[in-house]
Design a protein around this motif. Structure first.
Motif, PDB file in Angstrom:
ATOM      1  N   TYR A 293      31.439  42.001  84.857  1.00  0.00           N
ATOM      2  CA  TYR A 293      30.765  43.083  85.582  1.00  0.00           C
ATOM      3  C   TYR A 293      31.339  44.451  85.218  1.00  0.00           C
ATOM      4  O   TYR A 293      30.620  45.453  85.187  1.00  0.00           O
ATOM      5  N   GLN A 297      29.543  48.339  83.328  1.00  0.00           N
ATOM      6  CA  GLN A 297      29.583  49.677  83.924  1.00  0.00           C
ATOM      7  C   GLN A 297      29.941  50.724  82.867  1.00  0.00           C
ATOM      8  O   GLN A 297      30.526  50.407  81.830  1.00  0.00           O
ATOM      9  N   GLU A 368      26.890  40.713 101.801  1.00  0.00           N
ATOM     10  CA  GLU A 368      25.938  41.400 100.921  1.00  0.00           C
ATOM     11  C   GLU A 368      26.594  42.614 100.253  1.00  0.00           C
ATOM     12  O   GLU A 368      26.457  42.826  99.038  1.00  0.00           O
ATOM     13  N   ALA A 369      27.320  43.393 101.056  1.00  0.00           N
ATOM     14  CA  ALA A 369      27.995  44.571 100.509  1.00  0.00           C
ATOM     15  C   ALA A 369      29.085  44.157  99.521  1.00  0.00           C
ATOM     16  O   ALA A 369      29.275  44.796  98.473  1.00  0.00           O
ATOM     17  N   ASP A 371      29.170  41.408  97.697  1.00  0.00           N
ATOM     18  CA  ASP A 371      28.535  40.925  96.461  1.00  0.00           C
ATOM     19  C   ASP A 371      28.037  42.087  95.608  1.00  0.00           C
ATOM     20  O   ASP A 371      28.091  42.035  94.371  1.00  0.00           O
ATOM     21  N   LYS A 372      27.553  43.124  96.273  1.00  0.00           N
ATOM     22  CA  LYS A 372      27.070  44.293  95.526  1.00  0.00           C
ATOM     23  C   LYS A 372      28.234  44.985  94.812  1.00  0.00           C
ATOM     24  O   LYS A 372      28.119  45.391  93.650  1.00  0.00           O
ATOM     25  N   MET A 373      29.365  45.114  95.517  1.00  0.00           N
ATOM     26  CA  MET A 373      30.553  45.703  94.887  1.00  0.00           C
ATOM     27  C   MET A 373      31.012  44.850  93.701  1.00  0.00           C
ATOM     28  O   MET A 373      31.391  45.369  92.649  1.00  0.00           O
ATOM     29  N   SER A 375      29.189  42.873  91.807  1.00  0.00           N
ATOM     30  CA  SER A 375      28.269  42.955  90.667  1.00  0.00           C
ATOM     31  C   SER A 375      28.283  44.323  89.992  1.00  0.00           C
ATOM     32  O   SER A 375      27.760  44.476  88.895  1.00  0.00           O
ATOM     33  N   THR A 376      28.883  45.307  90.656  1.00  0.00           N
ATOM     34  CA  THR A 376      28.971  46.638  90.025  1.00  0.00           C
ATOM     35  C   THR A 376      30.396  46.935  89.557  1.00  0.00           C
ATOM     36  O   THR A 376      30.758  48.092  89.337  1.00  0.00           O
ATOM     37  N   LYS A 378      33.406  46.719  90.964  1.00  0.00           N
ATOM     38  CA  LYS A 378      34.264  47.530  91.834  1.00  0.00           C
ATOM     39  C   LYS A 378      35.611  46.881  92.146  1.00  0.00           C
ATOM     40  O   LYS A 378      36.454  47.499  92.793  1.00  0.00           O
TER      41      LYS A 378
END
Length: 501
Positions: A293, A297, A368-369, A371-373, A375-376, A378
């Motif tokens: 991931y 970026q 959810e938050a 998983d978003k971090m 996948s980006t 973080k």
């Protein structure tokens, strides 16, 4: 006459010359008369020395002549027109009998046939198993393709092989006392559960093809069978379950063959890595996730990689079991050495315990938050503990690095394994309570944790100590946290040494 056995046909079929039972003369011991359209074999009453008689594929419905064969050991009367079986005086040592493919409607009392070891009754019209109570030598019984609706009448038999395939069975019952059972065929029935197979410790093969087993949970009934090597669940609804193949291999690691296919070593490893991976595999997978991931970026220079990659960014990690004091010690270090360290809270998907504050102790976020971090890109490192996700955020470390300070964090061992895969080279200090009884009391008094959570935490104390003993250097130091003030004094001394103060 058509269908009537004569001397010439007998002479053709006789073979294997040997001593008679009395030992006084040589006689023919075996007779094969298969596929001769015979219906009358009464002439055989004269052949008293026979030990093996092969009568398959004829039209015989009367076997009374066998009453005159006291030494008979094996009889094959399959594929005939028999409507009764054992209609003859029992030869004393008759061991193997095949009455398959006849028209036998029911089983009769076989008390007089106590030497029987093998009885084949496949393809008849039998609806109930009975009459075997005195067959104390019977090790092989086959009743496939009959009309059985229940399993019974087998109590305490020494059966090793049992074939009840292609009947009308819906439940596995009546097998409890068959402790010698090694091979069981229940294919082509209507069975929905494996209940009834547990505690058959000698079972090696189970065939349940074409039944109605739908749930993987049913495998728990056979999970503890130590010798089980072969299992066939072809044509069962359970095959449609996600990851069926690896799930079964994981739940039944003793298997060598599943659904008529050999199980490879690689598949066994894949199953373990998927459902109970070694900690190192979990950590490596987490690390690969961060790299993957991260590469997606926009690339930039991180303060935590400066001044050079050769001089790794300083980081202090306190590692230890649940509520062992690592949180308090971390905060005290950051207060005492505030010119050197800043605390770096991890992100977590668990809810805050009483007394914990968002951003001060953890960043409490939704799955959810999180998983978003993830996948980006973080996170520097992520791990799971007690069903929740944890991650050390890159922005957290970067913001501390920009201040010219080192990051101080506290983690469980899962986080350490993940972090050890990164380019960071922290100092790892194991903070662990040595007095487990006192530690358990401390956890109970906090009133924050369930009994299973407490038991798990206490059990992990030994794991931490074992890692420290088995892998010297895995932790840079070990500090006993039975008394927090003493632990902090020791920690402070260690940190001063690290900092050269």
């Amino acid at each position: 006459l058509e269908g009537v056995l004569d001397e010439d046909a007998v002479a053709e079929g006789l073979h294997k010359l040997g001593r008679s039972a009395s030992g006084t003369e040589y006689v023919y011991l075996n007779l094969s008369l298969s596929g001769r359209e015979l219906s009358d074999i009464n002439i055989l009453s004269r052949y008293v020395h026979l030990q093996k008689l092969e009568l398959s594929y004829n039209k015989i419905n009367d076997l009374s002549c066998i009453s005159q064969m006291p030494y008979l050991l094996q009889l094959n009367a399959s594929n005939n027109d028999l409507t009764t079986y054992f209609g003859f005086k029992p030869p004393k040592n008759l061991k193997e009998v095949d009455f398959s493919y006849n028209q036998i409607p029911k089983m009769q009392d076989l008390s007089a046939y106590q030497a029987l070891t093998k009885l084949l009754l496949d393809f008849n019209n039998i609806a109930e198993i009975k009459g075997l109570e005195k067959c104390h030598s019977l090790t092989h019984l086959s009743l496939s393709h009959n009309r059985l609706t229940a399993i019974g009448g087998l109590e305490n038999l020494p059966l090793k092989i049992l074939n009840l395939s292609s009947n009308l069975l819906e439940k596995i019952t009546g097998l409890d006392s068959l402790k010698a059972l090694r091979k069981l065929d229940l294919s082509n029935n209507k069975i929905t559960s494996l209940e009834g197979l547990e505690e058959h410790d000698l079972l090696e093969e189970i065939d349940l093809e074409n039944n109605q087993i739908a749930e993987l949970g049913e495998l728990e009934y056979i999970q503890d069978l130590p010798l089980l090597r072969v299992l066939n669940l072809l044509k069962n609804p359970v095959q449609e379950q996600t990851d069926y193949w690896l799930s079964v291999i994981f739940m039944l690691p003793q298997l060598t063959e599943l659904d008529l296919k050999k199980i490879s070593v690689e598949e066994k490893v894949d199953a373990v890595n998927k459902y109970d991976p070694p900690p190192e595999v979990v950590a490596a997978n987490d690390h690969m996730t961060q790299i993957m991931y991260g590469m997606l970026q926009p690339q930039r220079i991180f303060d935590s990689t400066l001044p050079s990659l050769d001089a790794p960014y300083p980081m202090l990690v306190l590692v230890g079991p649940l509520a062992c004091g690592k949180r308090e010690l971390t905060h005290r270090i950051c207060r005492q050495f505030n010119n050197f360290f800043r605390f770096g809270p991890c992100h977590t998907t668990r809810a805050a315990y009483f007394g914990e504050e968002n951003r001060l102790d953890y960043y409490f976020v939704s799955q959810e938050a999180f998983d978003k971090m993830l996948s980006t890109g973080k996170f520097i490192a992520t791990f799971k503990y007690s069903g929740y996700s944890y991650g050390l955020g890159r922005d957290t470390v970067e913001s501390i690095a920009r201040e010219g300070l080192a990051t101080c964090v506290h983690l469980e061992i899962e986080g350490v394994r993940s972090l050890k895969n990164t380019y960071f080279k922290p100092r790892y200090i194991l903070v662990v309570p040595m007095n487990k009884q006192k530690y358990e009391g401390h956890l109970r008094r906090k009133g924050l944790f369930s009994r299973p959570e407490i038991e798990e935490a206490v059990s992990r104390v030994d794991m931490y100590i074992k890692i420290s003993q088995d892998f010297p250097g895995y932790f840079d130091a070990v500090v006993n946290t039975d008394e927090l003030d003493e632990a902090f004094t020791e920690l402070r001394f260690l940190i001063k040494a690290y900092l050269g103060l």
